[in-house]
Write a protein that holds these residues in place. Structure first.
Motif, short mmCIF file in Angstrom:
data_model
loop_
_atom_site.label_atom_id
_atom_site.label_comp_id
_atom_site.label_asym_id
_atom_site.label_seq_id
_atom_site.Cartn_x
_atom_site.Cartn_y
_atom_site.Cartn_z
N ARG A 246 0.83 -1.21 0.00
CA ARG A 246 0.00 0.00 0.00
C ARG A 246 0.86 1.26 0.00
O ARG A 246 0.48 2.29 -0.58
CB ARG A 246 -0.93 0.00 1.22
N VAL A 247 2.03 1.19 0.62
CA VAL A 247 2.90 2.38 0.67
C VAL A 247 3.48 2.72 -0.71
O VAL A 247 4.12 3.76 -0.88
CB VAL A 247 4.05 2.22 1.69
N ALA A 248 3.24 1.86 -1.71
CA ALA A 248 3.64 2.18 -3.08
C ALA A 248 2.67 3.15 -3.73
O ALA A 248 2.97 3.73 -4.78
CB ALA A 248 3.73 0.91 -3.92
N ILE B 288 -4.61 -4.54 -5.55
CA ILE B 288 -5.57 -4.84 -4.51
C ILE B 288 -4.89 -5.19 -3.19
O ILE B 288 -3.72 -5.58 -3.15
CB ILE B 288 -6.50 -6.01 -4.92
N ASP B 289 -5.67 -5.06 -2.11
CA ASP B 289 -5.16 -5.48 -0.81
C ASP B 289 -5.66 -6.88 -0.49
O ASP B 289 -6.32 -7.54 -1.30
CB ASP B 289 -5.54 -4.48 0.28
N TRP B 290 -5.36 -7.33 0.71
CA TRP B 290 -5.67 -8.69 1.12
C TRP B 290 -7.17 -8.97 1.19
O TRP B 290 -7.60 -10.12 1.18
CB TRP B 290 -5.04 -8.97 2.48
N ALA C 18 -9.63 -2.46 -4.08
CA ALA C 18 -8.71 -1.74 -4.95
C ALA C 18 -7.95 -0.67 -4.16
O ALA C 18 -8.52 -0.02 -3.27
CB ALA C 18 -9.47 -1.11 -6.10
N ILE C 19 -6.68 -0.50 -4.51
CA ILE C 19 -5.83 0.53 -3.91
C ILE C 19 -5.60 1.61 -4.97
O ILE C 19 -5.33 1.31 -6.13
CB ILE C 19 -4.48 -0.06 -3.45
N ASN C 20 -5.74 2.86 -4.58
CA ASN C 20 -5.49 3.96 -5.52
C ASN C 20 -4.02 3.97 -5.94
O ASN C 20 -3.12 3.73 -5.11
CB ASN C 20 -5.84 5.30 -4.89
N TRP C 21 -3.80 4.30 -7.20
CA TRP C 21 -2.43 4.34 -7.69
C TRP C 21 -1.66 5.53 -7.11
O TRP C 21 -0.45 5.49 -6.98
CB TRP C 21 -2.42 4.43 -9.22
#
Length: 252
Positions: free
Chosen positions: A150-152, A243-245, A249-252
């Protein structure tokens, strides 16, 4: 007809070993090919079945030092299995070592640390995708996954710090997104995934676990189960799922 192979790269990590066990439970008749820089250690802590003769009959381990020459050789030996693979999952990734830890401020930035992080977190996975991608075609139906974080996420970065790790994983995200565009033209039934496992109880997260909220430190078996579920739920659309676990969806 031989069942499609499950290929696991960076197989010596804690999450990878749990994933090997989980995949064998779910697909006991599928070949499992594991790849890492050294011999694979005992998997019995995750599943006694991984010590059984049936597992050994379907399991092949390959030692590869992740250099371009050795990656090329390894891919050539399993080219037929790649073409018809069910999944390729790349677990390579590092955060700290005996000499370096994540930067808290500008003064902590060090070129040697940056080069090491980019080599492990970005370049090595991309080289594997390069050589594997050459053996995927329109008959292939494979889900290709890299471990991201996620820190990406550039959009999600509100805390700062961790310059090298953030940048190396963000670079991986861009590389995989670009790879997916090309893969859609070469192998239209394949899918790319960038997976954030959450904070998992592994050596990578060990120095940072004291600040993890209750219930948010996951064991590798849980993460392996979540990832296994999510791989079966992907929609083939030429896009990358970041995506996370939980599958969110994770924002770019």
């Amino acid at each position: 007809m031989t069942n499609s192979a499950i290929i696991i790269i960076g197989a010596s990590s804690a999450i990878a070993k749990a994933f090997i066990s989980e995949q064998h439970k779910r697909y006991p008749q599928h070949p499992i090919i594991t790849i890492s820089r050294s011999a694979l250690e005992d998997l019995s802590e995750y599943d006694d079945a991984c010590q059984s003769e049936s597992f050994k009959a379907f399991h092949e381990h390959i030692v590869c030092d992740n250099s371009p020459v050795e990656i090329t050789k390894t891919v050539k030996t399993i080219a037929a299995q790649i073409t018809n693979a069910q999944s390729v999952t790349i677990f390579n990734g590092q955060l700290h070592n005996a000499h370096f830890k994540p930067e808290k401020r500008l003064e902590d930035i060090h070129s040697d640390y940056l080069q090491w992080l980019f080599q492990v977190n970005t370049i090595t996975p991309l080289l594997w995708l390069k050589y594997i991608g050459e053996h995927l075609g329109h008959s292939s139906k494979c889900v290709l996954t890299c471990l991201s974080a996620r820190v990406a996420s550039i959009d999600d970065n509100s805390l700062g710090g961790w310059y090298g790790y953030r940048a190396s994983k963000a670079a991986l995200n861009m590389a995989v997104k670009t790879f997916a565009i090309e893969l859609a033209r070469r192998a239209k039934h394949c899918k790319c995934v960038l997976f954030h496992p959450g904070t998992t109880d592994t050596p990578l997260s060990k120095p940072f676990q004291k600040n993890v909220p209750n219930g948010k430190l996951f064991d590798p078996q849980f993460v392996a189960g979540q990832l296994s579920d999510l791989l079966t739920q992907r929609v083939i659309n030429g896009q990358v799922d970041y995506i996370d676990w939980q599958g969110k969806a994770i924002n770019w």
